[in-house]
Design a protein around this motif. Structure first.
Motif, PDB file in Angstrom:
ATOM      1  N   TYR A  83       0.850  -1.195   0.000  1.00 55.96           N
ATOM      2  CA  TYR A  83       0.000   0.000   0.000  1.00 55.96           C
ATOM      3  C   TYR A  83       0.886   1.245   0.000  1.00 55.96           C
ATOM      4  CZ  TYR A  83      -2.959  -3.790   1.525  1.00 55.96           C
ATOM      5  OH  TYR A  83      -3.603  -5.002   1.607  1.00 55.96           O
ATOM      6  N   MET A  84       1.198   1.703  -1.203  1.00 53.81           N
ATOM      7  CA  MET A  84       2.129   2.813  -1.370  1.00 53.81           C
ATOM      8  C   MET A  84       1.502   3.925  -2.204  1.00 53.81           C
ATOM      9  SD  MET A  84       4.969   1.663   0.110  1.00 53.81           S
ATOM     10  CE  MET A  84       6.280   2.670  -0.557  1.00 53.81           C
ATOM     11  N   TRP A  85       1.854   5.149  -1.850  1.00 57.26           N
ATOM     12  CA  TRP A  85       1.523   6.282  -2.700  1.00 57.26           C
ATOM     13  C   TRP A  85       2.494   6.336  -3.862  1.00 57.26           C
ATOM     14  CZ3 TRP A  85      -2.820   8.686  -2.619  1.00 57.26           C
ATOM     15  CH2 TRP A  85      -3.502   8.957  -1.414  1.00 57.26           C
ATOM     16  N   ASN A  86       2.019   6.687  -5.048  1.00 56.63           N
ATOM     17  CA  ASN A  86       2.913   7.089  -6.119  1.00 56.63           C
ATOM     18  C   ASN A  86       3.371   8.513  -5.845  1.00 56.63           C
ATOM     19  OD1 ASN A  86       2.654   4.700  -7.640  1.00 56.63           O
ATOM     20  ND2 ASN A  86       0.731   5.438  -8.543  1.00 56.63           N
ATOM     21  N   ASP A  87       4.306   9.005  -6.645  1.00 59.45           N
ATOM     22  CA  ASP A  87       4.722  10.403  -6.508  1.00 59.45           C
ATOM     23  C   ASP A  87       3.508  11.308  -6.682  1.00 59.45           C
ATOM     24  OD1 ASP A  87       7.352   9.746  -6.093  1.00 59.45           O
ATOM     25  OD2 ASP A  87       7.902   9.905  -8.213  1.00 59.45           O
ATOM     26  N   ARG A  88       3.436  12.375  -5.861  1.00 54.76           N
ATOM     27  CA  ARG A  88       2.328  13.336  -5.946  1.00 54.76           C
ATOM     28  C   ARG A  88       2.875  14.755  -5.932  1.00 54.76           C
ATOM     29  NH1 ARG A  88      -0.892  12.231  -0.790  1.00 54.76           N
ATOM     30  NH2 ARG A  88       1.180  11.585  -0.091  1.00 54.76           N
ATOM     31  N   VAL A  89       2.084  15.649  -6.517  1.00 52.20           N
ATOM     32  CA  VAL A  89       2.460  17.060  -6.479  1.00 52.20           C
ATOM     33  C   VAL A  89       1.243  17.904  -6.116  1.00 52.20           C
ATOM     34  CG1 VAL A  89       4.399  16.973  -8.096  1.00 52.20           C
ATOM     35  CG2 VAL A  89       2.081  17.255  -8.979  1.00 52.20           C
ATOM     36  N   ASN A 143      -2.436  10.445 -13.000  1.00 53.14           N
ATOM     37  CA  ASN A 143      -3.626  11.273 -13.179  1.00 53.14           C
ATOM     38  C   ASN A 143      -3.720  11.735 -14.634  1.00 53.14           C
ATOM     39  OD1 ASN A 143      -5.338  13.760 -13.204  1.00 53.14           O
ATOM     40  ND2 ASN A 143      -5.437  13.376 -11.007  1.00 53.14           N
ATOM     41  N   GLN A 144      -4.932  11.647 -15.226  1.00 53.33           N
ATOM     42  CA  GLN A 144      -5.077  11.957 -16.648  1.00 53.33           C
ATOM     43  C   GLN A 144      -4.809  13.418 -16.969  1.00 53.33           C
ATOM     44  OE1 GLN A 144      -9.153  10.871 -17.510  1.00 53.33           O
ATOM     45  NE2 GLN A 144      -9.865  12.970 -17.233  1.00 53.33           N
ATOM     46  N   ALA A 145      -4.821  14.284 -15.968  1.00 49.77           N
ATOM     47  CA  ALA A 145      -4.539  15.698 -16.219  1.00 49.77           C
ATOM     48  C   ALA A 145      -3.047  15.965 -16.381  1.00 49.77           C
ATOM     49  CB  ALA A 145      -5.101  16.557 -15.092  1.00 49.77           C
ATOM     50  N   LEU A 146      -2.208  15.033 -15.889  1.00 47.78           N
ATOM     51  CA  LEU A 146      -0.759  15.233 -15.972  1.00 47.78           C
ATOM     52  C   LEU A 146      -0.224  14.726 -17.312  1.00 47.78           C
ATOM     53  CD1 LEU A 146       0.403  14.169 -12.397  1.00 47.78           C
ATOM     54  CD2 LEU A 146       0.138  16.493 -13.288  1.00 47.78           C
ATOM     55  N   PRO A 147       0.668  15.487 -17.942  1.00 44.71           N
ATOM     56  CA  PRO A 147       1.240  15.055 -19.225  1.00 44.71           C
ATOM     57  C   PRO A 147       2.131  13.825 -19.053  1.00 44.71           C
ATOM     58  CG  PRO A 147       1.597  17.408 -18.838  1.00 44.71           C
ATOM     59  CD  PRO A 147       1.124  16.823 -17.552  1.00 44.71           C
ATOM     60  N   SER A 148       2.235  13.043 -20.118  1.00 48.22           N
ATOM     61  CA  SER A 148       3.132  11.890 -20.109  1.00 48.22           C
ATOM     62  C   SER A 148       4.574  12.373 -19.963  1.00 48.22           C
ATOM     63  CB  SER A 148       2.965  11.109 -21.415  1.00 48.22           C
ATOM     64  OG  SER A 148       3.888  10.057 -21.486  1.00 48.22           O
ATOM     65  N   GLY A 149       5.331  11.715 -19.103  1.00 46.48           N
ATOM     66  CA  GLY A 149       6.726  12.080 -18.894  1.00 46.48           C
ATOM     67  C   GLY A 149       6.924  13.258 -17.956  1.00 46.48           C
ATOM     68  N   PHE A 150       5.869  13.681 -17.266  1.00 46.56           N
ATOM     69  CA  PHE A 150       5.977  14.820 -16.349  1.00 46.56           C
ATOM     70  C   PHE A 150       7.027  14.543 -15.268  1.00 46.56           C
ATOM     71  CE2 PHE A 150       4.476  16.548 -12.212  1.00 46.56           C
ATOM     72  CZ  PHE A 150       4.769  17.883 -12.451  1.00 46.56           C
ATOM     73  N   GLU A 151       7.881  15.544 -15.015  1.00 40.63           N
ATOM     74  CA  GLU A 151       8.949  15.417 -14.035  1.00 40.63           C
ATOM     75  C   GLU A 151       8.474  15.970 -12.693  1.00 40.63           C
ATOM     76  OE1 GLU A 151      13.722  16.500 -13.655  1.00 40.63           O
ATOM     77  OE2 GLU A 151      12.555  17.156 -15.395  1.00 40.63           O
ATOM     78  N   PHE A 152       8.507  15.120 -11.696  1.00 41.26           N
ATOM     79  CA  PHE A 152       8.007  15.490 -10.371  1.00 41.26           C
ATOM     80  C   PHE A 152       9.095  16.234  -9.596  1.00 41.26           C
ATOM     81  CE2 PHE A 152       4.877  12.557 -11.684  1.00 41.26           C
ATOM     82  CZ  PHE A 152       3.774  12.692 -10.868  1.00 41.26           C
ATOM     83  N   LYS A 153       9.099  17.548  -9.734  1.00 37.10           N
ATOM     84  CA  LYS A 153      10.024  18.356  -8.951  1.00 37.10           C
ATOM     85  C   LYS A 153       9.418  19.738  -8.724  1.00 37.10           C
ATOM     86  CE  LYS A 153      12.895  20.173 -12.729  1.00 37.10           C
ATOM     87  NZ  LYS A 153      14.283  20.249 -13.246  1.00 37.10           N
ATOM     88  N   LYS A 154       9.812  20.334  -7.621  1.00 38.46           N
ATOM     89  CA  LYS A 154       9.256  21.617  -7.212  1.00 38.46           C
ATOM     90  C   LYS A 154       9.701  22.717  -8.170  1.00 38.46           C
ATOM     91  CE  LYS A 154       8.438  24.125  -2.883  1.00 38.46           C
ATOM     92  NZ  LYS A 154       8.781  24.164  -1.435  1.00 38.46           N
ATOM     93  N   GLY A 155       8.767  23.679  -8.413  1.00 39.56           N
ATOM     94  CA  GLY A 155       9.093  24.798  -9.270  1.00 39.56           C
ATOM     95  C   GLY A 155       8.228  24.835 -10.509  1.00 39.56           C
ATOM     96  N   ILE A 156       8.714  25.553 -11.515  1.00 34.37           N
ATOM     97  CA  ILE A 156       7.960  25.734 -12.751  1.00 34.37           C
ATOM     98  C   ILE A 156       8.483  24.751 -13.799  1.00 34.37           C
ATOM     99  CG2 ILE A 156       7.337  27.363 -14.572  1.00 34.37           C
ATOM    100  CD1 ILE A 156       7.894  29.596 -12.460  1.00 34.37           C
ATOM    101  N   SER A 157       7.584  23.956 -14.359  1.00 33.71           N
ATOM    102  CA  SER A 157       7.984  22.895 -15.293  1.00 33.71           C
ATOM    103  C   SER A 157       8.303  23.461 -16.668  1.00 33.71           C
ATOM    104  CB  SER A 157       6.859  21.864 -15.413  1.00 33.71           C
ATOM    105  OG  SER A 157       5.819  22.372 -16.240  1.00 33.71           O
TER     106      SER A 157
END
Length: 646
Positions: free
Chosen positions: A504-510, A562-576
């Motif tokens: 029971y693990m969370w995936n990366d979230r932003v 999540n379907q709203a996130l683009p494919s290959g989205f990089e999970f890091k703080k700041g402006i993508s």
């Protein structure tokens, strides 16, 4: 050639030998037999529904079937079949199922075809109804009154008469709008369909009273429509979001050439359709719970047409027409119409025809002397609800015989006694009274006898009923032994969770805001403003104007996938960086990153409870196998496998 014929004969002999006999016992549970024919029937019935190829394995299915029978045995040991709630639910289901097997085919077929033909037409009408008791015999005054109103409608017009006579209590003058088959009681529907446009019907009777119908228009049915929609829900988590403003922003993006399907995926609050580009299941007029939505959907003319934003009770919508179909062919909807006819007032005609047919089958015998006798004991007290069954009535004398069932004088006398309230203050001749009640009573008794014997007479009905009987038992048993046990055992649930935390693990979230635009230049401008520290509200104000919706924002906590996130989205703080997704450009301002990690019990409760239930069930099945002795006849099972595999 002779050898070839010998081989064919041998193969046919083997095939015939392999067929399961109706008396073959596949296995026993504590010496209680389970027939091989039942296993073959259930396996064959469920084969097409099984997607997992491993479940099509006959040996594996036998294990599942044995476990099923063990559970049924355990449910009966616990006497769940004697529980009042179970008995009530089973009786209700049996009653509903029985209706599907109760019909007279010729009459049913005619009524079904008539209903379908009427469904191809919509009628616009108004009516005048004068309420009158269903059993009232003196109807001359009401009939003549409606004749006069009919004449006035023809001369003065319906509206003038409506305003004068409608009181909402005894007289109803109402505009009915458009309707088709099954929308009105059958008698009303029939007169409406038989009345020409511009004409007013003669007075006629339904169970509500006497009517006249004023038919103003007839049109072909609207048929079936398929649409996609984008919805901004009435209830929003974000209290600052204005639904009307939001839908107008989306509509501007459509007018600017952005794809409907992409915007639906990105912004629609109807999650059941958004992943499919907003596509809805096809529907017909009157099928949805929102007239406003239907009106807009059917008003669109050409495939690809898009409506302006409009509001329903559910929120704001934009609708796109995918396809319009005319009335469906009879062959495609026949089964649906059969079910509708059986639930409709038309069913009375079917029951009468069925009773006439069964009258011969069950060799129904009347006592012709009986009716004259019952007429002789009816007096004025009957119409005052003061009539009692004579003490000298020969209670046990045969009145009617239906098959092996005997209905006595006493049975019919009690039926007369119970019905007298319907005739309170009425004046009906004894002959008309007894004959009318008798005809209905006899029909009901014949059909009841047929219902009571249906399980013995109809093999298909018996199989379906047994499946539901056992299935309902198993539901109650599983609820008691597994589902409730898992949800109520808080200590066991915690212990199970601790032992299986890694499952029971969370995936990366932003925690992020997604800015979207069909115009890459606008996204670049948004990035510049973000880098200057401007708020999302300021960015939208700067980049959007009254006429053009250049950019739109979505704030939420988004998990990987999540379907709203683009494919290959990089999970890091700041402006993508800029992403292309759903035919639009996106930049994501990530306020916080929550990396993969273990969920708490509360966060994973639903999945944990489900998994814990599975473990409890596995342990319980093992215990049942120890409690009951199961013996499989291997020879019969070989025949079963041979029949199934052939």
């Amino acid at each position: 050639m002779k050898q070839f014929i010998t081989v064919i004969f041998f193969c046919l002999s083997c095939a015939l030998f392999a067929q399961v006999d109706k008396n073959d016992v596949l296995f026993t549970v504590d010496n209680e037999p389970v027939m091989a024919s039942e296993f073959v029937r259930v396996y064959s019935k469920n084969l097409d529904l099984v997607k997992d190829e491993s479940q099509k394995d006959v040996d594996a299915y036998l294990e599942l079937f044995i476990n099923y029978q063990l559970k049924v045995k355990e449910a009966k040991r616990l006497e769940l079949d004697k529980d009042a709630k179970y008995i009530r639910e089973f009786s209700n289901y049996k009653s509903q199922l029985t209706k599907n097997y109760m019909s007279e085919s010729k009459v049913t077929d005619n009524l079904v075809k008539e209903a379908y033909d009427r469904s191809t037409m919509d009628i616009e009408a108004s009516h005048v109804l004068i309420r009158i008791e269903e059993n009232e015999k003196d109807t001359t005054e009401v009939y003549n009154r409606l004749l006069k109103l009919r004449d006035r409608i023809i001369k003065e017009g319906y509206d003038a008469v409506q305003k004068e006579v409608h009181n909402g209590k005894t007289v109803f003058a109402e505009n009915l709008g458009y309707f088709s088959s099954f929308k009105m009681v059958y008698a009303f529907e029939t007169v409406a369909f038989n009345t020409k446009v511009g004409e007013v019907s003669m007075p006629f009777r339904t169970r509500f009273g006497f009517h006249i119908v004023n038919v103003t228009n007839k049109r072909p049915s609207l048929g079936e429509v398929t649409v996609a929609h984008i919805m901004v829900a009435k209830d929003q988590k974000d209290s600052l979001l204005n639904q009307e403003t939001r839908i107008k922003e989306i509509y501007k993006k459509l007018q600017q050439g952005e794809k409907f399907e992409s915007l639906a995926k990105q912004f629609s609050d109807d999650k059941s359709s958004s992943a499919k580009g907003g596509m809805l299941t096809p529907f017909t007029g009157g099928q949805l719970g929102s007239k406003e939505f239907e009106d807009v959907a059917f008003s669109l003319k050409e495939n690809g047409d898009v409506s302006e934003p409009f509001m329903t009770d559910f929120g704001w919508h934009i609708v796109k027409l995918i396809e319009k179909k005319g009335v469906q062919p009879f062959e495609d909807v026949e089964a649906t119409f059969v079910n509708k006819v059986r639930r409709d007032s038309r069913s009375r005609l079917i029951n009468t025809a069925l009773a006439n047919e069964l009258n011969l089958k069950y060799k129904v015998k009347d006592n012709t002397e009986a009716l004259a006798y019952f007429e002789s004991i009816i007096n004025d007290n009957y119409f005052k609800q003061a009539w009692i069954v004579p003490e000298d009535l020969n209670q046990d004398k045969t009145f009617i015989t239906i098959g092996d069932k005997t209905i006595t004088y006493g049975n019919f006398a009690q039926h007369l006694f119970k019905n007298q309230r319907k005739y309170n203050n009425k004046k009906v001749s004894a002959n008309a009274l007894v004959t009318g009640i008798y005809n209905t009573y006899k029909e009901e008794q014949i059909i009841t006898y047929h219902k009571d014997n249906l399980e013995n007479e109809n093999e298909d009905f018996a199989h379906v009923l047994k499946e539901y009987r056992d299935g309902l038992l198993l539901f109650d048993l599983m609820e008691k032994e597994v589902w409730n046990a898992a949800s109520k055992d808080s200590v066991g649930l915690k212990s199970y969770f601790q032992a299986h935390k890694s499952n029971y693990m969370w995936n990366d979230r932003v925690d992020a805001v997604i800015l979207s635009s069909a115009n890459e230049k606008m996204i670049n401008k948004a990035i510049k403003l973000l880098n200057k520290g401007k708020s999302i509200e300021t960015i939208e104000d700067n980049l959007n104007d009254g006429e053009t919706q250049n950019i739109i924002s979505t704030s939420d906590v988004f998990e990987e996938g999540n379907q709203a996130l683009p494919s290959g989205f990089e999970f890091k703080k700041g402006i993508s960086k800029i992403y292309m997704h759903n035919d639009a450009y996106h930049v994501i301002k990530v306020n916080d990153v929550m990396p993969k990690g273990e969920k708490t019990l509360e966060e994973a409760r639903g999945k944990v409870v489900s998994d814990y239930q599975n473990q409890i069930e596995d342990d319980w099945i093992a215990a049942l196998n120890k409690r009951y002795t199961v013996k499989v006849d291997t020879k019969v099972f070989k025949k079963v496998k041979a029949q199934i595999l052939n």
